[in-house]
Motif scaffolding. Structure first.
Motif, mmCIF file in Angstrom:
data_model
loop_
_atom_site.group_PDB
_atom_site.id
_atom_site.type_symbol
_atom_site.label_atom_id
_atom_site.label_comp_id
_atom_site.label_asym_id
_atom_site.label_seq_id
_atom_site.Cartn_x
_atom_site.Cartn_y
_atom_site.Cartn_z
ATOM 1 N N PRO A 63 0.834 -1.202 0.000
ATOM 2 C CA PRO A 63 0.000 0.000 0.000
ATOM 3 C C PRO A 63 0.872 1.257 0.000
ATOM 4 O O PRO A 63 1.895 1.328 0.670
ATOM 5 N N ARG A 64 0.427 2.218 -0.784
ATOM 6 C CA ARG A 64 1.126 3.497 -0.869
ATOM 7 C C ARG A 64 0.070 4.589 -0.915
ATOM 8 O O ARG A 64 -0.924 4.465 -1.635
ATOM 9 N N PHE A 65 0.293 5.647 -0.145
ATOM 10 C CA PHE A 65 -0.617 6.777 -0.129
ATOM 11 C C PHE A 65 0.213 8.039 -0.261
ATOM 12 O O PHE A 65 1.233 8.200 0.404
ATOM 13 N N ASP A 77 4.517 4.544 2.412
ATOM 14 C CA ASP A 77 4.630 3.305 1.646
ATOM 15 C C ASP A 77 4.927 2.225 2.677
ATOM 16 O O ASP A 77 5.914 2.339 3.410
ATOM 17 N N ALA A 126 4.208 -2.169 4.141
ATOM 18 C CA ALA A 126 3.694 -3.526 3.987
ATOM 19 C C ALA A 126 3.840 -4.226 5.336
ATOM 20 O O ALA A 126 4.856 -4.059 6.019
ATOM 21 N N SER A 145 -2.237 -8.074 8.208
ATOM 22 C CA SER A 145 -2.684 -7.192 7.136
ATOM 23 C C SER A 145 -4.186 -7.321 6.920
ATOM 24 O O SER A 145 -4.897 -6.332 6.749
ATOM 25 N N GLY A 193 -5.407 -4.116 8.276
ATOM 26 C CA GLY A 193 -5.010 -3.372 7.086
ATOM 27 C C GLY A 193 -5.967 -2.262 6.702
ATOM 28 O O GLY A 193 -5.561 -1.132 6.435
ATOM 29 N N ALA A 194 -7.259 -2.545 6.653
ATOM 30 C CA ALA A 194 -8.240 -1.535 6.238
ATOM 31 C C ALA A 194 -8.307 -0.393 7.240
ATOM 32 O O ALA A 194 -8.384 0.778 6.855
ATOM 33 N N GLU A 227 -5.129 1.698 6.870
ATOM 34 C CA GLU A 227 -5.184 2.506 5.651
ATOM 35 C C GLU A 227 -6.105 3.710 5.841
ATOM 36 O O GLU A 227 -5.777 4.828 5.451
ATOM 37 N N LYS A 280 -4.864 7.710 5.789
ATOM 38 C CA LYS A 280 -5.457 8.703 4.890
ATOM 39 C C LYS A 280 -6.004 9.906 5.650
ATOM 40 O O LYS A 280 -6.168 10.971 5.067
#
Length: 152
Positions: free
Chosen positions: A2-4, A111, A113, A120, A124-125, A128, A132
């Motif tokens: 994942p990358r933001f 970035d 993992a 994850s 993970g959600a 993330e 954000k």
């Protein structure tokens, strides 16, 4: 992995936003999922300072700790975070603060993992979603410290 990546215009100076992000000890007061943070080492460097910190994050019944190296470069308005130990196989987080009309542009990139596929899947959600919202959380912290209009 994942990358933001985002750029957010805020009504605060680059120096004010740098100070908010660099004040890592206060993260548990305002960042989602952050339950604790301990600075293990702090040293001066030619371009600013460097610290090693362990952050505790939690989601429901899951708590994880990870250690990072944080490079603070006030002259260039940059903060770099690199993973040293913990549940990530990879973690790079970069901040850059650039003067702009009415305040500054906050450049934020992360970035990462997780080492474990199971972790994850479990967090993970939520992680993330929290990541954000970080730029918004730091802007809200700046409003608390400097006032609604900022000082730009």
């Amino acid at each position: 992995m994942p990358r933001f990546n985002t750029v957010r215009r805020v009504a605060f100076t680059p120096e004010q936003m740098f100070a908010v992000v660099a004040d890592v000890e206060r993260y548990p007061e305002f960042l989602p999922l952050v339950e604790g943070l301990t600075v293990l080492e702090r040293k001066e460097t030619p371009g600013g300072s460097e610290l090693t910190a362990t952050m505790t994050v939690g989601y429901k019944a899951i708590t994880e700790r990870f250690t990072t190296r944080v490079e603070l470069s006030p002259e260039t308005g940059e903060i770099r975070v690199r993973h040293l130990d913990g549940p990530f196989s990879h973690l790079e987080n970069d901040w850059r603060f650039v003067a702009a009309d009415g305040g500054s542009d906050v450049h934020f990139t992360i970035d990462y993992a997780f080492r474990s596929t199971m972790l994850s899947l479990l967090v993970g959600a939520a992680f993330e979603k929290a990541v954000k919202s970080y730029t918004e959380a730091f802007e809200a912290r700046a409003r608390t410290l400097y006032g609604a209009a900022g000082a730009a």
